[in-house]
Design a protein around this motif. Structure first.
Motif, short mmCIF file in Angstrom:
data_model
loop_
_atom_site.label_atom_id
_atom_site.label_comp_id
_atom_site.label_asym_id
_atom_site.label_seq_id
_atom_site.Cartn_x
_atom_site.Cartn_y
_atom_site.Cartn_z
N UNK A 199 37.00 -26.12 -16.59
CA UNK A 199 36.20 -24.90 -17.54
C UNK A 199 35.67 -24.69 -16.15
N UNK A 200 35.39 -23.40 -16.40
CA UNK A 200 35.40 -22.56 -15.45
C UNK A 200 34.07 -21.48 -15.93
N UNK A 201 33.59 -21.22 -14.86
CA UNK A 201 31.73 -20.35 -15.27
C UNK A 201 31.70 -19.34 -14.29
N UNK A 202 31.41 -18.32 -14.66
CA UNK A 202 31.59 -17.27 -14.14
C UNK A 202 29.97 -16.75 -13.74
N UNK A 203 29.84 -16.75 -12.55
CA UNK A 203 28.45 -15.54 -12.69
C UNK A 203 28.61 -14.35 -11.71
N UNK A 204 28.45 -13.32 -11.82
CA UNK A 204 29.08 -11.95 -11.29
C UNK A 204 27.21 -10.95 -11.00
N UNK A 205 28.14 -9.86 -9.80
CA UNK A 205 26.49 -8.91 -9.54
C UNK A 205 27.44 -7.60 -9.09
N UNK A 206 27.33 -6.45 -9.53
CA UNK A 206 27.92 -5.29 -8.35
C UNK A 206 27.06 -4.34 -8.52
N UNK A 207 27.17 -3.57 -8.01
CA UNK A 207 26.64 -2.82 -7.38
C UNK A 207 27.08 -1.07 -7.27
N UNK A 208 27.12 -0.28 -7.93
CA UNK A 208 28.23 0.96 -7.80
C UNK A 208 27.10 2.12 -7.78
N UNK A 209 27.65 3.15 -6.78
CA UNK A 209 26.69 4.45 -5.96
C UNK A 209 28.13 5.90 -6.29
N UNK A 210 26.73 6.20 -6.54
CA UNK A 210 27.56 7.89 -6.47
C UNK A 210 27.43 8.70 -5.67
N UNK A 211 28.74 9.06 -4.42
CA UNK A 211 27.80 10.07 -3.37
C UNK A 211 28.15 10.93 -3.72
N UNK A 212 28.48 11.71 -3.66
CA UNK A 212 28.83 12.89 -4.81
C UNK A 212 29.58 13.23 -6.31
N UNK A 213 29.54 14.17 -6.48
CA UNK A 213 29.85 14.46 -7.93
C UNK A 213 31.71 14.01 -7.86
N UNK A 214 31.89 13.79 -7.90
CA UNK A 214 34.03 13.32 -7.41
C UNK A 214 33.52 12.06 -6.52
N UNK A 215 32.95 11.19 -6.56
CA UNK A 215 33.34 10.25 -5.78
C UNK A 215 32.19 8.79 -6.08
N UNK A 216 32.75 8.27 -6.47
CA UNK A 216 31.93 6.73 -6.33
C UNK A 216 32.35 5.81 -5.54
N UNK A 217 31.65 4.61 -4.76
CA UNK A 217 32.19 3.69 -4.50
C UNK A 217 31.04 2.68 -4.51
N UNK A 218 31.91 0.78 -5.06
CA UNK A 218 31.79 0.39 -5.28
C UNK A 218 31.77 -0.92 -4.87
N UNK A 219 30.66 -2.54 -5.12
CA UNK A 219 31.03 -3.67 -4.78
C UNK A 219 30.69 -4.82 -5.13
N UNK A 220 31.28 -5.62 -5.28
CA UNK A 220 30.88 -6.51 -6.03
C UNK A 220 30.81 -8.25 -5.90
N UNK A 221 30.66 -9.65 -6.52
CA UNK A 221 30.83 -10.26 -6.17
C UNK A 221 30.43 -11.92 -7.82
N UNK A 222 31.61 -12.78 -7.12
CA UNK A 222 31.52 -13.03 -8.30
C UNK A 222 31.72 -14.57 -8.19
N UNK A 223 31.21 -15.34 -8.91
CA UNK A 223 31.34 -16.93 -8.36
C UNK A 223 31.76 -17.63 -9.79
N UNK A 224 33.01 -18.21 -9.03
CA UNK A 224 33.91 -19.26 -10.20
C UNK A 224 33.77 -20.22 -9.81
N UNK A 225 33.08 -20.98 -10.56
CA UNK A 225 32.28 -22.50 -10.29
C UNK A 225 33.08 -23.46 -11.80
N UNK A 226 33.70 -24.26 -10.93
CA UNK A 226 34.48 -25.34 -10.99
C UNK A 226 34.10 -26.69 -11.94
N UNK A 227 32.88 -26.93 -10.85
CA UNK A 227 32.28 -28.17 -10.56
C UNK A 227 32.90 -29.74 -10.45
#
Length: 432
Positions: free
Chosen positions: A369-397
C-alpha cells in the motif's frame, strides 16, 4: 560474484530464468507514477482529470485542453530518490549481503503543448513517462538468484484532439504511443548438489518495443465553481523478446534444463494496465480550491505475464507462475491556495492499494500500500510565464517478504523497513 557454499542442496538448479523480468514492471503497478514534473505533482493526483491550469492535463484527461486559451507550452523535469532496503530474516539460508539501496535515483522529463484552434476545438501533444521504475541490488546480495537488476521504462507520445460540444461539456481523445525499454540481470547458481563451490554464472535479458493505446476523457463544468472530469486510458501491450545472454554457467544439470526449455528466444507479453479516473475541482472562494480523485487500475491482467523458470532435483521444469496481482484503487484529496495574484500553493494526500497481498510479495516486486503526501508552489513571473516546484513523499512502510520457489523450495525471507520514495519536480509554463 560470491560463491554460495551455504545453500541447501536443492538450490543448485533454481533457475528463475525470467522471474526478474517482472520486477521493474510490478513496481509500476504497486506505485503508479502520477508525477511527471507538472504543477499537479503537489496535489498527490487530486483533481487531476478536472483541473486544467496547463497543458499537462492532457496526460490525465485529454478533454481538459479545451479550457486553455491560446498556445501553451509546459516543460518539466523530476527525479525519484528511493530508500528501498532489504533486511534479511534470521532463517534465511542464502549467503551474501542485504543488497543496499535498491532504488537510489531515477530521473525523468516531460513536455506538453496545447493550442486553441477556435472557441470549440483544441489540439495538443504530450511526451511523458508515467510508467516504470528500476531496481538495482548489489551483485552479491542474498537474493541474487531471484534478481540483481531490473528496469522497465515507458515513455509515451500523445497527440491530442479535444472539442467542446457545449459551453460546459468537452470530449477529448489522445492516441498514446509508448516506447518501452526492459532490462534484467540475475545470478545463476553453479553449486552442484552442494558438493562444489563454484563462482556464480550470470543471465541478462533486455529488449525494446513500441505499443499503442488511447486516452479518452470528458470534462464537464457543473457550475462556474465546479468542474468534473472522467478519463479512461486503454491498456498498452508491449512484447519483449530476447535470447537470454548467459555467462559462466558451469552447472551441468542446470545446462540440461536450459536446453530442455529451448531458450534461444524468450518472449514476454506485458500489458500496461487500463485505468479509470474520476476527479472534481471546486472553487470554495476566490482563494481556495478543493480537489479530489478516485481511480481504478487493472493490474490483475498484468499479473498473468509473470514467468519463472524453476527446476527440482528430479529435473522437472516449469516456466510460468501466477504472481497473483490484483486490481488497485486510488483515492486522493487536495487543495490549492491563491495567496497572491501571482503565488499559488498546493497540497494533497493520496492512497493506492497494493497490487499484491502481503503473502505474495516478492523481492523482485516489493510492493505494498502506498501513501502520498505532496506539496507544491506555482509562481507567475509575468503574464506569459509561470514556474513551479513540488515534492511528493510516497510512503510504503514495512514490507515483509517470504518468497519460495515452487519446485526447488528455496525460500528467501526478510523485510523492507520504512521503504519510501521522494519525488522532486519542477518546470515552467509559457502562454502565448
Amino acid at each position: 560474484m560470491r560463491p554460495n557454499a551455504a545453500l541447501p542442496a536443492p538450490s543448485f538448479c533454481s533457475i528463475l530464468l525470467l522471474g526478474a523480468v517482472c520486477s521493474g514492471n510490478a513496481w509500476a503497478g504497486g506505485i503508479f507514477i502520477y508525477e511527471a514534473g507538472q504543477e499537479g505533482n503537489g496535489l498527490a493526483n487530486a483533481g487531476a482529470a478536472a483541473l486544467a491550469t496547463d497543458p499537462s492535463v492532457l496526460m490525465s484527461n485529454p478533454a481538459g485542453i479545451t479550457q486553455l486559451a491560446g498556445t501553451q507550452i509546459s516543460a518539466n523535469a523530476q527525479v525519484i530518490l528511493g530508500d528501498i532496503r532489504f533486511s534479511r530474516g534470521s532463517a534465511n539460508p542464502f549467503d551474501g549481503n542485504e543488497g543496499g539501496n535498491a532504488l537510489q535515483y531515477l530521473p525523468g522529463a516531460s513536455l506538453f503543448i496545447s493550442h486553441q484552434i477556435d472557441d470549440r476545438a483544441a489540439v495538443g501533444f504530450g511526451m511523458y513517462g508515467n510508467f516504470g521504475l528500476a531496481l538495482n541490488y548489489d551483485d552479491d546480495w542474498a537474493g541474487r538468484y531471484f534478481t540483481q537488476e531490473a528496469a522497465v521504462i515507458g515513455v509515451s507520445l500523445q497527440p491530442t484532439l479535444a472539442y467542446k460540444f457545449t459551453d460546459d461539456l468537452s470530449f477529448g481523445i489522445g492516441p498514446r504511443i509508448m516506447y518501452g525499454y526492459y532490462r534484467t540481470e540475475m545470478a545463476i547458481n553453479n553449486n552442484l548438489l552442494g558438493l562444489a563451490d563454484r563462482p556464480d554464472g550470470q543471465l541478462e535479458y533486455k529488449d525494446t518495443d513500441v505499443g499503442v493505446g488511447v486516452n479518452l476523457g470528458v470534462h464537464y463544468r457543473v457550475s462556474p465553481a465546479t468542474q468534473v472530469g472522467l478519463a479512461y486510458t486503454s491498456k498498452v501491450k508491449l512484447q519483449f523478446e530476447d535470447k537470454p545472454h548467459l555467462r559462466n554457467v558451469s552447472n551441468p544439470l542446470l545446462n540440461t534444463a536450459l536446453r530442455r526449455l529451448d531458450v534461444d528466444s524468450l518472449a514476454l507479453d506485458m500489458n500496461v494496465p487500463q485505468t479509470v479516473l474520476l476527479s472534481i475541482a471546486h472553487d470554495l472562494d476566490p482563494q481556495w480550491k478543493l480537489l479530489a480523485s478516485l481511480g481504478w487500475q487493472d493490474w490483475s491482467e498484468f499479473g498473468d505475464i509473470a514467468v519463472e523458470v524453476d527446476t527440482d532435483p528430479a529435473g522437472n521444469v516449469s516456466r510460468s507462475v501466477d504472481r497473483k496481482y490484483k486490481d488497485t484503487w486510488h483515492a486522493s484529496v487536495g487543495a490549492q491556495y491563491q495567496a497572491t495574484p501571482r503565488l499559488r500553493w498546493s497540497a494533497g494526500v493520496g492512497y493506492d492499494s497494493s497490487a499484491v497481498d502481503d503473502s505474495d510479495r516478492t523481492v523482485d516486486n516489493p510492493m505494498g500500500d502506498a501513501w502520498r503526501l505532496a506539496a507544491g508552489v506555482n509562481y507567475q513571473l509575468h503574464d506569459g510565464l509561470d514556474v513551479h516546484m513540488a515534492y511528493t513523499l510516497v510512503w510504503l512502510g514495512d514490507m515483509d517478504v517470504d518468497q519460495t520457489k515452487a519446485r526447488s523450495g528455496d525460500t528467501l525471507s526478510g523485510t523492507y523497513r520504512n521503504a519510501a520514495l521522494h519525488i522532486l519536480g519542477g518546470g515552467a509554463t509559457w502562454r502565448f
